[in-house]
Design an enzyme around this catalytic site. Structure first.
Site, PDB file in Angstrom:
ATOM      1  N   SER A 296      -9.004 -45.610   8.097  1.00 20.57           N
ATOM      2  CA  SER A 296      -9.633 -44.300   7.941  1.00 20.57           C
ATOM      3  C   SER A 296     -10.851 -44.345   7.018  1.00 20.57           C
ATOM      4  O   SER A 296     -11.823 -45.048   7.287  1.00 20.57           O
ATOM      5  CB  SER A 296      -8.571 -43.311   7.438  1.00 20.57           C
ATOM      6  OG  SER A 296      -9.031 -41.994   7.441  1.00 20.57           O
ATOM      7  N   ASP A 307     -22.514 -52.137   8.505  1.00 19.38           N
ATOM      8  CA  ASP A 307     -23.553 -51.715   9.456  1.00 19.38           C
ATOM      9  C   ASP A 307     -24.938 -51.664   8.817  1.00 19.38           C
ATOM     10  O   ASP A 307     -25.955 -51.918   9.472  1.00 19.38           O
ATOM     11  CB  ASP A 307     -23.216 -50.336  10.024  1.00 19.38           C
ATOM     12  CG  ASP A 307     -22.140 -50.396  11.089  1.00 19.38           C
ATOM     13  OD1 ASP A 307     -21.679 -51.502  11.414  1.00 19.38           O
ATOM     14  OD2 ASP A 307     -21.733 -49.321  11.597  1.00 19.38           O
ATOM     15  N   LYS A 321      -8.497 -46.828  12.654  1.00 14.34           N
ATOM     16  CA  LYS A 321      -8.282 -45.373  12.736  1.00 14.34           C
ATOM     17  C   LYS A 321      -9.644 -44.680  12.653  1.00 14.34           C
ATOM     18  O   LYS A 321     -10.208 -44.529  11.577  1.00 14.34           O
ATOM     19  CB  LYS A 321      -7.361 -44.874  11.629  1.00 14.34           C
ATOM     20  CG  LYS A 321      -7.074 -43.374  11.688  1.00 14.34           C
ATOM     21  CD  LYS A 321      -6.087 -42.971  10.614  1.00 14.34           C
ATOM     22  CE  LYS A 321      -5.801 -41.476  10.676  1.00 14.34           C
ATOM     23  NZ  LYS A 321      -6.937 -40.640  10.200  1.00 14.34           N
TER      24      LYS A 321
END
Length: 570
Positions: A296, A307, A321
């Site tokens: 999460s 990223d 998740k």
């Protein structure tokens, strides 16, 4: 020309009209189906209540129906009746009313015991110790209660008192403790400190409560101590508040970066989260440690820094998740936690690993196969994929714990020996200096042998199966001497096994002992003495060469064994 345009306009109008008609009809049909099935459900409950042979408990029967309905959607959508709000409150606020201790069930004595009191919380403050057997809460005897029931009884309204009777190993008579329940705030950062080579380390275990403020305080303190790089340990972090994750990412990336986009069925569920503040440090090298329990909001933190090429991710694949939940109020004081959207991190990928909308004939769901994953790219062009959690840049193989250690732990031999050890040693060396002596380990071996300890040896099981197959196929007689020789070599030898696996056993035993004197902080300090992934992270940050090579467009994820060979020569 005009006639052509007119015909085109008419054609488009007809198409739009047909689309609107079918859309309206589909919505009308859907609303009818919902109303119809609600009517049927109400009728079934009334029929059961009136005609079923036994009197039904509507709270139990309907709760089971609700739970089954929600579980058919996804495991994160849950219902909380008015008298059961503590779990939801704990998830949102990170706190609850209680004594502040982990308890575990001892199947041998058939009682719950204190397993780990939190530092500064009521259990520790009144003097409860690990190993204390919970006998009675006020007038309620606990001998017939399971661990969940005892846990619920220990929790309650903040400020309320109760008397807890315990049996302490080594003490003849039971002890009574009057305890006042407090708001138990689980620590988001049990430990942070400076490792070798000026590497800062933050153990970050939760996104409940005030994690961004706690993290900032720890990081600023480490900066003041002169750290030159940072490890963020997310391996035990199951997530929590999304906006707190975005704020922590903002500490390391510029203002104005898009970190998370959520997309749901309704407009209110779709949102874009952008960094709003000036960062604390955009240069310090960062390694994030992740694993199967990282989920999460913790995946948002690790995935966003990956990223944005702002940090190197080490460890194992995360939980996956990529769903967002919101609380929704229901009648009569009830609530539910409802999955309202999926979230997407800076590269555009969603980390959700299971598609709950597609189930097989048995209702089972599967992880998204590799063939259906989409390739995305980081800011500098490194490849990352969706649909499988966060894949680490450097995967570290997990060491397999020896079979004997599994039985020593599950049968409470490690736990019980540590209890005896603490009775004999009023104090031990500070956590960073503590080491189990050879005399201590010899004492542990004698303790285990005195318990007539037995455990399943997989090699014996496999050999027995092979012997049966050999007999079935007619090879046993001619191989009899070889089997007999192998059986002798694989026979149970506790002394040999305790010596051969002493490093792993000593490590777990030391963890169990140290946490009894120095709580969670001490346990982490002890664990760091033998932590393969932390050592890998320190090696990558040392000198900064390998770190820079990983954060380059040509880099491909790899196993840790090949790092030093491939990247130092780049």
């Amino acid at each position: 020309m005009k006639n052509g345009i007119k015909k085109l306009v008419i054609s488009l109008s007809v198409v739009v009209g047909i689309a609107v008609f079918f859309s309206f009809r589909a919505e009308k049909d859907h609303n009818f189906e919902v109303a119809k099935n609600l009517d049927i459900f109400n009728s079934i409950v009334k029929e059961l209540d009136m005609f079923y042979v036994d009197t039904i408990d509507p709270n139990v029967t309907i709760r089971r129906a609700i739970d089954a309905m929600l579980y058919s959607l996804d495991p994160h959508t849950s219902y909380y009746p008015a008298d059961d709000q503590s779990e939801l409150e704990q998830m949102i606020k990170g706190s609850y009313g209680g004594i502040g201790s982990i308890i575990s069930y001892d199947p041998k004595n058939k009682y719950s015991v204190i397993a780990e009191p939190y530092e500064g919380m009521p259990a520790a403050e009144v003097g409860l110790k690990v190993g204390d057997i919970l006998l009675q809460i006020d007038d309620t005897v606990l001998s017939d209660k399971d661990n969940q029931q005892v846990s619920e009884m220990l929790r309650g309204e903040i400020g309320t008192n109760f008397v807890l009777k315990v049996k302490r190993p080594g003490v003849e008579k039971p002890l009574d403790f009057t305890i006042t329940r407090k708001s138990i705030q689980l620590p988001t950062i049990p430990y942070y400190g400076v490792l070798k080579d000026k590497v800062g380390y933050i153990e970050f275990v939760s996104f409940s409560g005030t994690p961004a403020a706690d993290f900032k305080k720890a990081f600023v303190d480490l900066k003041n101590q002169g750290i030159e790089s940072l490890i963020i340990d997310l391996r035990s972090n199951g997530g929590g508040l999304l906006d707190e994750a975005v704020e922590i990412v903002n500490y390391f990336v510029p203002k104005g970066d898009t970190i998370v986009t959520t997309k749901g069925k309704i407009k209110q569920a779709s949102n874009t989260y952008v960094t709003k503040n000036q960062p604390l440090d955009t240069e310090i090298p960062i390694v994030l440690l992740v694993g199967g329990s990282t989920a999460s909001a913790a995946e948002i933190l690790a995935g966003s820094l990956q990223d944005l090429d702002r940090g190197v991710v080490i460890g194992n694949k995360t939980f996956g998740k990529g769903l967002v939940q919101i609380p929704r109020a229901l009648p009569y004081g009830a609530n539910m936690k409802l999955t309202s959207a999926k979230y997407y991190i800076p590269s555009g990928r969603c980390v959700q690993a299971i598609d709950y909308s597609h189930r097989d004939a048995d209702g089972k769901v599967e992880r998204i196969p590799d063939s259906l994953m989409t390739v995305f790219h980081t800011s500098i062009g490194r490849e990352v994929k969706d649909g499988a959690g966060i894949m680490p840049d450097i995967e570290v193989k997990q060491d397999k714990l020896p079979n004997i250690l599994f039985y020593l732990v599950t049968e409470n031999h490690i736990f019980n020996y540590a209890t005896d050890y603490c009775l004999k040693h009023k104090k031990i060396a500070p956590a960073k200096d503590f080491a189990l002596s050879e005399a201590d380990y010899q004492e542990f071996k004698e303790y285990i042998k005195g318990k007539d300890f037995k455990y399943d040896q997989q090699s014996e099981k496999v050999l027995s199966s092979l012997k049966e197959i050999a007999e079935f196929e007619g090879y046993l007689e001619e191989s009899k001497s070889e089997f007999e020789a192998l059986e002798k070599k694989l026979s149970h030898n506790i002394d040999k096994d305790l010596d051969y696996f002493s490093k792993d056993i000593k490590h777990i035993l030391s963890l169990e002992i140290v946490k009894r004197y120095y709580f969670q902080k001490g346990s982490t300090i002890e664990r760091l003495k033998q932590d393969k992934e932390v050592d890998e992270a320190v090696g990558i940050l040392k000198g900064n060469t390998i770190y820079k090579n990983i954060l380059s467009p040509a880099f491909k994820p790899m196993l840790s064994d090949s790092i030093s060979v491939k990247l130092t020569k780049s």
